[in-house]
Design a protein around this motif. Sequence first.
Motif, short mmCIF file in Angstrom:
data_model
loop_
_atom_site.label_atom_id
_atom_site.label_comp_id
_atom_site.label_asym_id
_atom_site.label_seq_id
_atom_site.Cartn_x
_atom_site.Cartn_y
_atom_site.Cartn_z
N SER A 197 0.81 -1.22 0.00
CA SER A 197 0.00 0.00 0.00
C SER A 197 0.84 1.28 0.00
N ASP A 198 2.04 1.22 0.56
CA ASP A 198 2.84 2.46 0.64
C ASP A 198 4.27 2.18 0.21
N PRO A 199 4.47 1.86 -1.07
CA PRO A 199 5.82 1.49 -1.49
C PRO A 199 6.81 2.65 -1.36
N PHE A 200 8.07 2.28 -1.17
CA PHE A 200 9.13 3.27 -0.99
C PHE A 200 10.26 2.92 -1.97
N VAL A 201 10.62 3.90 -2.80
CA VAL A 201 11.61 3.67 -3.85
C VAL A 201 12.81 4.58 -3.63
N ALA A 202 14.01 4.02 -3.71
CA ALA A 202 15.23 4.83 -3.55
C ALA A 202 16.03 4.77 -4.84
N GLU A 203 16.57 5.92 -5.25
CA GLU A 203 17.41 5.93 -6.46
C GLU A 203 18.79 6.50 -6.17
N ILE A 204 19.80 5.83 -6.66
CA ILE A 204 21.17 6.32 -6.55
C ILE A 204 21.49 7.09 -7.84
N GLY A 205 22.12 8.26 -7.69
CA GLY A 205 22.50 9.07 -8.87
C GLY A 205 21.27 9.62 -9.59
N SER A 206 20.38 10.24 -8.79
CA SER A 206 19.08 10.66 -9.35
C SER A 206 19.18 11.91 -10.22
N ASN A 207 20.33 12.56 -10.22
CA ASN A 207 20.62 13.69 -11.10
C ASN A 207 19.50 14.72 -11.05
N GLY A 219 16.41 14.43 -11.63
CA GLY A 219 15.09 13.87 -11.33
C GLY A 219 14.41 13.22 -12.52
N ILE A 220 15.16 12.97 -13.57
CA ILE A 220 14.59 12.42 -14.81
C ILE A 220 13.83 11.11 -14.57
N MET A 221 14.28 10.29 -13.64
CA MET A 221 13.59 9.02 -13.33
C MET A 221 12.56 9.23 -12.23
N LEU A 222 12.95 9.85 -11.12
CA LEU A 222 12.06 9.91 -9.96
C LEU A 222 10.83 10.76 -10.20
N GLN A 223 10.89 11.66 -11.19
CA GLN A 223 9.70 12.49 -11.46
C GLN A 223 8.50 11.60 -11.79
N ASN A 224 8.76 10.43 -12.34
CA ASN A 224 7.67 9.51 -12.69
C ASN A 224 7.05 8.88 -11.45
N PHE A 225 7.83 8.77 -10.36
CA PHE A 225 7.29 8.24 -9.11
C PHE A 225 6.60 9.38 -8.34
N ALA A 226 7.25 10.56 -8.36
CA ALA A 226 6.70 11.71 -7.63
C ALA A 226 5.31 12.07 -8.17
N LYS A 227 5.18 12.02 -9.50
CA LYS A 227 3.91 12.34 -10.17
C LYS A 227 2.77 11.45 -9.64
N ARG A 228 3.14 10.22 -9.33
CA ARG A 228 2.10 9.28 -8.85
C ARG A 228 2.05 9.21 -7.32
N LYS A 229 2.70 10.20 -6.72
CA LYS A 229 2.71 10.30 -5.25
C LYS A 229 3.28 9.04 -4.57
N ILE A 230 4.23 8.41 -5.21
CA ILE A 230 4.89 7.25 -4.61
C ILE A 230 6.05 7.75 -3.75
N ARG A 231 6.13 7.23 -2.53
CA ARG A 231 7.19 7.65 -1.59
C ARG A 231 8.55 7.33 -2.21
N HIS A 232 9.44 8.33 -2.23
CA HIS A 232 10.71 8.14 -2.94
C HIS A 232 11.81 8.98 -2.30
N ILE A 233 13.05 8.57 -2.58
CA ILE A 233 14.20 9.39 -2.17
C ILE A 233 15.30 9.23 -3.22
N GLY A 234 15.92 10.35 -3.58
CA GLY A 234 17.03 10.30 -4.53
C GLY A 234 18.33 10.65 -3.81
N PHE A 235 19.40 9.97 -4.14
CA PHE A 235 20.72 10.33 -3.60
C PHE A 235 21.51 10.95 -4.73
#
Length: 406
Positions: free
Chosen positions: A96-106, A108-124
């Motif tokens: 129900s509340d997935p959490f995604v972490a990305e290394i080298g998120s620069n 935000g080219i990748m994480l913007q797709n998770f943020a748009k869907r309100k998926i919990r995320h963190i970029g390093f």
Amino acid sequence: MKKCLVCENPIQSFMSFGKMPIANGFLSREKFNNEYYFEMEVASCSKCGMFQLINQPDKEQMFNEHYAFFSGTSKFMAKHFEEFANHVINDFITGSDPFVAEIGSNDGIMLQNFAKRKIRHIGFEPSENVATVAMEKGINTIVEFFDKTLAEKIVRESGQSDAFIGANVMCHIPYIKSVVEGIQTLVKPNGVVVFEDPYLGDVIKNTTYDQIYDEHTFLYSVHSVGFLFGLYDMEIIDLEPQETHGGSMRYIIAHKGKRKISENVSKYLQMEKELGLHLPETYNQFKLNCENSRKNLMNILNDLHMQNKKVVGYAATSKSTTIINYCGITTDHLEYICDTTPIKHNKFSPGAHIPVKPYEEFQKNYPDYALLFGYNHSKEIMAKEQRFMEQGSKWITYVPEVKVLS
Ligand code: SAH
Ligand code: TMP
Ligand code: ZN
């Protein structure tokens, strides 16, 4: 004697590309005299199969607040990462509340797709200028180098992640064992790791030696990645080859015994054996192939120089730094390199100091020939450069072989 960064076996270089500058170190004239160089030698470890640079510049030399590579400059890559993100969302994360972490998120080219869907995320993302672009888009970003210590902090503060993802960054990290140990801690028992990097098999097959530059500490294979993650009780469960960056491999990894292993894994291990990635002869041949490629390219460029043709470079890619400096391309051969990234404009290319100009310069006054440094973006570039070819100008490429396209 140098030791393998992964298994600590002694390693010996099979080839040097000579003194190389920082691949993304575009610089202004007053910095010419203080430019940083390192001896770019490569080795393949006979024990774990890891292909690696013998010497690495310090990480802060490469990744800092002036980092010149903004992922978002390529529309094709934006689409690629949208598909990557959808694949992770649809096929790998549940609950129900997935959490995604990305290394080298620069940026935000990748994480913007998770943020748009309100998926919990963190970029390093340690390079502050590119991280700022991501944060301005509302993407949660930590401006730090990911490693074991940071992973432990994240688990304390936010819990474990369902997916740990990355693209074109795992191969950048000499202290990779601390990163993988961090991944082991950060990823839930049933979670997945999905990352992609330029693939050693493609580099060897196509002589794309320009994949070798300061940031690429490693060129991974299925064999070497399997060994590395095996040290931390994790295993490859599937593989998805990609066309990006001239040939990449996406590795899907899980904690040992937790997920079903696809037949792809043994298939690729067998293919790597057939390609001889474990044999010293393969690398001796690769060295000869690099030397041949250099000779062929310089024959063309020297001829065009003698004929007084106007030749420019197209796209000041990080990879072009190896081609330019290993082959000995100078301002005699290329008048300038055009590029769409503002931070590179009116600076000079690392090492050879070829001027970098805005793309508009190219459009205003087409050269006779353009050396396609951005070959990994060739679909996108060919689609937009119809007029350049129609009015009689030509491309020079060097992948998979050196030739003038007519
Ligand atoms: N994933 C993006 C960016 C690749 S460039 C893409 O594929 O387009 C590599 C990025 O990794 C850079 O932005 C660099 O600053 C970052 N990086 C380097 N070492 C890192 C580390 N230890 N942890 C997190 N990011 C790192
Ligand atoms: P990369 O190959 O390291 O990803 O770098 C891409 C570089 O190419 C970046 O500086 C932007 C540049 N570029 C152009 O100048 N024109 C283009 O059409 C594309 C796709 C990229
Ligand atoms: Zn090794």
